[in-house]
Design a protein around this motif. Structure first.
Motif, PDB file in Angstrom:
ATOM      1  N   CYS A  78     100.078  25.403  32.598  1.00 54.62           N
ATOM      2  CA  CYS A  78      99.412  25.217  33.885  1.00 54.62           C
ATOM      3  C   CYS A  78     100.345  24.371  34.740  1.00 54.62           C
ATOM      4  CB  CYS A  78      98.078  24.505  33.709  1.00 54.62           C
ATOM      5  SG  CYS A  78      97.323  24.028  35.287  1.00 54.62           S
ATOM      6  N   CYS A  81      98.468  20.767  36.184  1.00 47.77           N
ATOM      7  CA  CYS A  81      98.366  19.572  35.338  1.00 47.77           C
ATOM      8  C   CYS A  81      99.535  19.501  34.349  1.00 47.77           C
ATOM      9  CB  CYS A  81      97.033  19.553  34.600  1.00 47.77           C
ATOM     10  SG  CYS A  81      96.832  20.890  33.418  1.00 47.77           S
ATOM     11  N   CYS A  92      93.105  27.336  33.140  1.00 41.83           N
ATOM     12  CA  CYS A  92      93.143  25.935  32.723  1.00 41.83           C
ATOM     13  C   CYS A  92      91.741  25.373  32.864  1.00 41.83           C
ATOM     14  CB  CYS A  92      94.124  25.155  33.595  1.00 41.83           C
ATOM     15  SG  CYS A  92      94.094  23.397  33.218  1.00 41.83           S
ATOM     16  N   CYS A  95      91.845  22.066  35.250  1.00 46.43           N
ATOM     17  CA  CYS A  95      92.040  22.302  36.693  1.00 46.43           C
ATOM     18  C   CYS A  95      91.108  23.387  37.218  1.00 46.43           C
ATOM     19  CB  CYS A  95      93.476  22.712  36.978  1.00 46.43           C
ATOM     20  SG  CYS A  95      94.669  21.539  36.334  1.00 46.43           S
TER      21      CYS A  95
HETATM   22 ZN   LIG Z   1      95.686  22.535  34.625  1.00 49.31          ZN
END
Ligand SMILES: [Zn+2]
Lengths: 187, 382
Positions: A78, A81, A92, A95
């Motif tokens: 991701c 993050c 994710c 997120c």
């Molecule tokens: Zn993430």
């Protein structure tokens, strides 16, 4: 599935009489033998469901299994993050957005936790104990890893923090399953 | 009384198979669309309610597997083993407590992953009295259909007409897996399953996911100019015993509708503009219409023939195509009935749009061998 009806009313009656008398309320139950069921002394009904499933692996699990067959571990990254996730997923969960890239990871890592298991799944004593472990895969984010077995190691030698490496099945025996890795062994 | 509304939704298209997506990926797609549709962020959601039934998923304690794909990680989540309409009712009740303003509801079906669904249904029967007979579980619908036709006076042909209507309606609905143009004869000539029930009387499985965002009155209008209000709800279970239940009518539908009408302040069910109701088997649509008082006992078949339940009729029923046309989605069946109501009440149903739709009813039944169902009434306030 089993439904059990008790046919030994007298026995139960005796026991409950006894417990009435005593100050302590003890419910010892009735000991039953395998033969009590076989001889139909105990009324019971057996039923086995015939349930079968074939789960769609979809994108993430499908690719992960295909890579296992090739003897490789793959994760997803991701970019928001910066976490690298294994086993992979297409979004994710932190997120809450689709994640971004496939990333090959090394087939080695560190033991996060382990246990030495002395009974089989159906509670039979094992001659050789099994050693399940959570292995944090090198290159993936903290707390990202694979649950597998440890092998080629004496149970008492296993330590948290130990470095381990995958031992793969021979290529023609792999079938795109987590068991394509036989176990992880100490490096 | 406090109020609650549905302020957003997202869904995947019901399909016969969905090998391209895992259930997580399918639910994620529906969730992202629901957040986009409502402008709500996962962090604003205070409670998540999912529906699933372990035997349909093939994993026990399946509720552990739902948070990630909903943005519900480390938040208040719970799963109920019932249809999606029950989850909407639970979310509605949570909002009525005054402790929650935004609740998310999720329902999905991966029916194609169950290799022997009849075994799952059969396994729901009483293990002592019924399962040992080893009957294909659709015999229960055969028993019920036989008694319904006998006591209501509706005909075998009228049941076939339900299939024709719903599959035709599905032709106009992109969210449908089994649309078709067929004739009554096609149904009457299809293979007998359990007399009088034939193969085409029975709906077929589909896969899909659906997510709704519910909000309290306080904030609903700030999320959307046209919230769809939950006006009434009812749910009920009749006797589970096949030996002693009332086979003449769907008591669970009658009582849950009564409860919902009362809550919604509906004096006469004729006030309802459109209904999306359970039609898992053809006769169920007629039986449910009569049991919920949407027409008189014994009249549903005649009204159907007169076009009363058609798109331009007095009470359009299953304009989505229902389970027969759009697909039977197990616990997500009710959710897709709500989807159709919301599209209709929001005037976004395109070529299926029912004129003057402002008060809609959705009803669900949990299928054989159950006698359990729920009713919900939704309204758009102009
Ligand atoms: Zn993430």
């Amino acid at each position: 599935m089993e439904l059990k009806g008790i046919g030994l009313e007298e026995e139960i009656f005796k026991i409950s009489k006894k417990s009435e008398k005593s100050m302590k309320m003890e419910f010892k139950g009735v000991s039953l033998k395998e033969s009590d069921f076989k001889e139909k002394k105990i009324l019971s009904l057996e039923n086995k469901p015939n349930l079968k499933y074939a789960w769609d692996t979809g994108v993430a699990i499908g690719r992960f299994l295909a890579e296992l067959k090739q003897g490789r571990l793959i994760g997803r990254k991701c970019c928001k993050c910066r976490r690298i996730m294994i086993p992979p997923r297409m979004f994710c969960e932190v997120c809450f957005k689709p994640n971004d890239e496939w990333i090959y990871l090394k087939d080695k890592g560190t033991v996060n936790t382990f246990s030495i298991c002395y009974v089989s799944w159906d509670m039979q004593k094992l001659k050789e104990p099994q050693i399940p472990a959570v292995i944090e895969i090198e290159g993936a984010s903290k707390m990202m890893g694979i649950l597998h077995l440890l092998g080629e190691v004496e149970p008492k030698e296993v330590k948290i923090g130990m470095k381990v490496k995958a031992v793969w099945k021979e290529i023609d025996k792999r079938e795109g399953a987590i068991t394509d890795i036989k176990y992880f062994k100490p490096i | 009384m406090r109020k609650a509304a549905i302020v957003g939704m997202g869904y995947t298209v019901p399909q016969t198979i969905t090998p391209q997506l895992s259930y997580r990926e399918m639910i994620f797609e529906a969730a992202v669309k629901a957040y986009e549709n409502s402008g709500i962020h996962p962090k604003d959601v205070q409670s998540f309610i999912c529906v699933s039934e372990d035997f349909l998923e093939g994993v026990s304690i399946f509720d552990e597997y739902v948070p990630d794909q909903l943005g519900a990680n480390l938040k208040s989540v719970h799963t109920i083993s019932a249809d999606g309409i029950f989850a909407i009712i639970s979310g509605f009740l949570q909002i009525l407590t005054g402790k929650f303003d935004i609740v998310l509801v999720e329902a999905h079906s991966k029916a194609s992953n169950i290799l022997n669904p009849n075994e799952v249904i059969a396994f729901a029967q009483d293990p002592v009295y019924n399962q040992p007979l080893r009957l294909n579980p659709h015999y229960i619908a055969g028993l019920e259909m036989n008694r319904f036709l006998y006591s209501s006076g509706n005909t075998r042909e009228q049941c076939a007409k339900v299939v024709v209507k719903n599959k035709k309606n599905a032709l106009k609905n992109p969210l449908s897996a089994y649309p078709a143009k067929i004739e009554i004869e096609d149904v009457l000539n299809s293979a007998l399953l359990s007399d009088p029930l034939r193969k085409m009387d029975k709906s077929q499985h589909a896969d899909a996911a659906c997510v709704f965002i519910l909000a309290s009155e306080k904030i609903a209008k700030s999320i959307t100019p046209n919230p769809i209000w939950i006006k009434g709800a009812g749910w009920c279970s009749d006797d589970p015993s096949l030996e002693t239940r009332n086979w003449d009518e769907a008591v669970y539908a009658k009582l849950s509708a009564r409860q919902a009408y009362k809550m919604a302040g509906i004096q006469n069910p004729k006030q309802i503009n459109l209904a999306e109701i359970d039609d898992s088997y053809s006769y169920k649509e007629l039986q449910h219409l009569e049991s919920m008082g949407l027409c008189r006992k014994g009249e549903s078949g005649l009204l159907l023939e007169e076009g009363y339940f058609e798109h331009d009729g007095s009470l359009p029923v299953n304009i989505s195509g229902g389970n027969l046309g759009a697909g039977f989605l197990f616990e997500a069946s009710g959710a897709f009935k709500i989807v159709e109501l919301i599209l209709q009440l929001s005037k976004e149903a395109g070529c299926r749009q029912v004129k003057n739709a402002s008060l809609g009813l959705a009803q669900v039944w949990r299928g054989v061998p159950t006698a359990t169902g729920a009713v919900i009434i939704l309204e758009r306030e102009d």
